[in-house]
Design an enzyme around this catalytic site. Sequence first.
Site, mmCIF file in Angstrom:
data_model
loop_
_atom_site.group_PDB
_atom_site.id
_atom_site.type_symbol
_atom_site.label_atom_id
_atom_site.label_comp_id
_atom_site.label_asym_id
_atom_site.label_seq_id
_atom_site.Cartn_x
_atom_site.Cartn_y
_atom_site.Cartn_z
ATOM 1 N N SER A 106 28.101 39.607 42.208
ATOM 2 C CA SER A 106 28.939 38.604 41.555
ATOM 3 C C SER A 106 29.180 37.404 42.463
ATOM 4 O O SER A 106 29.246 37.538 43.687
ATOM 5 C CB SER A 106 30.281 39.229 41.175
ATOM 6 O OG SER A 106 31.213 38.251 40.755
ATOM 7 N N LYS A 251 23.471 35.231 30.696
ATOM 8 C CA LYS A 251 24.345 36.360 30.358
ATOM 9 C C LYS A 251 25.545 35.887 29.534
ATOM 10 O O LYS A 251 26.228 34.937 29.923
ATOM 11 C CB LYS A 251 24.828 37.043 31.637
ATOM 12 C CG LYS A 251 25.698 38.265 31.415
ATOM 13 C CD LYS A 251 26.069 38.910 32.738
ATOM 14 C CE LYS A 251 26.837 40.193 32.562
ATOM 15 N NZ LYS A 251 28.173 39.993 31.963
ATOM 16 N N HIS A 275 31.198 40.206 27.756
ATOM 17 C CA HIS A 275 31.917 40.275 29.037
ATOM 18 C C HIS A 275 32.801 41.521 29.095
ATOM 19 O O HIS A 275 33.895 41.512 29.664
ATOM 20 C CB HIS A 275 32.763 39.017 29.246
ATOM 21 C CG HIS A 275 32.827 38.544 30.666
ATOM 22 N ND1 HIS A 275 32.059 37.522 31.136
ATOM 23 C CD2 HIS A 275 33.566 38.965 31.734
ATOM 24 C CE1 HIS A 275 32.328 37.315 32.417
ATOM 25 N NE2 HIS A 275 33.230 38.182 32.798
#
Length: 378
Positions: A106, A251, A275
């Site tokens: 991330s 994404k 998400h």
Amino acid sequence: MIISSATDYRKAAKSKLPPFLFHYIDGGSYNEQTLRRNSEDLATIALKQRVLKNMSEIDLSIEIFGEPLNLPIALSPVGLTGMYSKRGEVQAALAAQQKGIPFTMSTVSVCPIEEVTSKLERPMWFQLYVLKDRGFMKNVLERAKESGVSTLVFTVDMPIPGARYRDLHSGMSGPNAAMRRVFQAMRHPDWAFNVGVMGKPHDLGNISTYRGKPTKLEDYIGWLGENFDPSICWKDLEWIRDFWQGPMVIKGILDQQDAKDAVNFGADGIVVSNHGGRQLDGVLSSAKALPYIADAVKGDVKILVDSGIRSGLDVVRMLALGADCAMLGRSYIYALAAQGRTGVENLLDLYEQEMSVAMTLTGANNINQLNHDSLMRI
């Protein structure tokens, strides 16, 4: 505690973690309807049982973006992974490497890119947001390229943080948050020592490297709020597509037209995702959205999917619905929190075993045989 599933790891993580960290990973936005639907809708997908098909050999491997994977699984990007176990990003990445699948770091990781890649023998993936600070984006992309990152995962469904009520109640944010987190840590001494003391520094490694000073947990929410960019549109990604020569994945796709736009943009892959129910509550679950998107772009782009996947059986369901690869988020964080790298490796072993059982009983010898014909229409 006997561990037989991702559900068991969730229970173990809840007992081990301070509440602010457990609820940060476990919660969703608003009333968490989409969070619940992600798992509930996936559980309703009925597979077609087949027998006497000579299932003595099963191949779970795939190739995606030129990388051979032992399983059709990748670990999703999860912010603050390093708060769930000592240097958590390193441990999760090593577990993924041991199983022959990708780890995705991330943007808001605790460990910086360089710390993780220096421990790996295979390239990892890296996730990036469109942020107002374009200097940071350029810096982190250059560092990712220099560190041998193979695939860029670009998250587009977070131009603004979702309304996450649990975080206000748990101490992740809200009044007296820092003090509440300290008191919680004191009541969880195992976590306090292994992560709170031995896992330092507790800052956002990639951001701190760019800024030249620590960006601590207390700065996390504020920094995100200031730097997410609600003006984002496709043209804002063009310079990144030009800069990044490797595979690029978009994404956060839930709509057919958005999937087609990603193909027209030149994406190599998309992730069908809401998400994890952490952004807009009330939208379709990934399992419900996936077939429509697969109908629109299957074959034009690699289709990955996340949100709600809690077993190898769920992975098989997602592949039958049209995905090429599944991504795990919460379940591997639960395992990481409970048992570190060993927990993640064991969880992936469980997924592999569950996939083998499901494929044996659906008559699929390899991943390519999982498709709409594997589904029972009821």
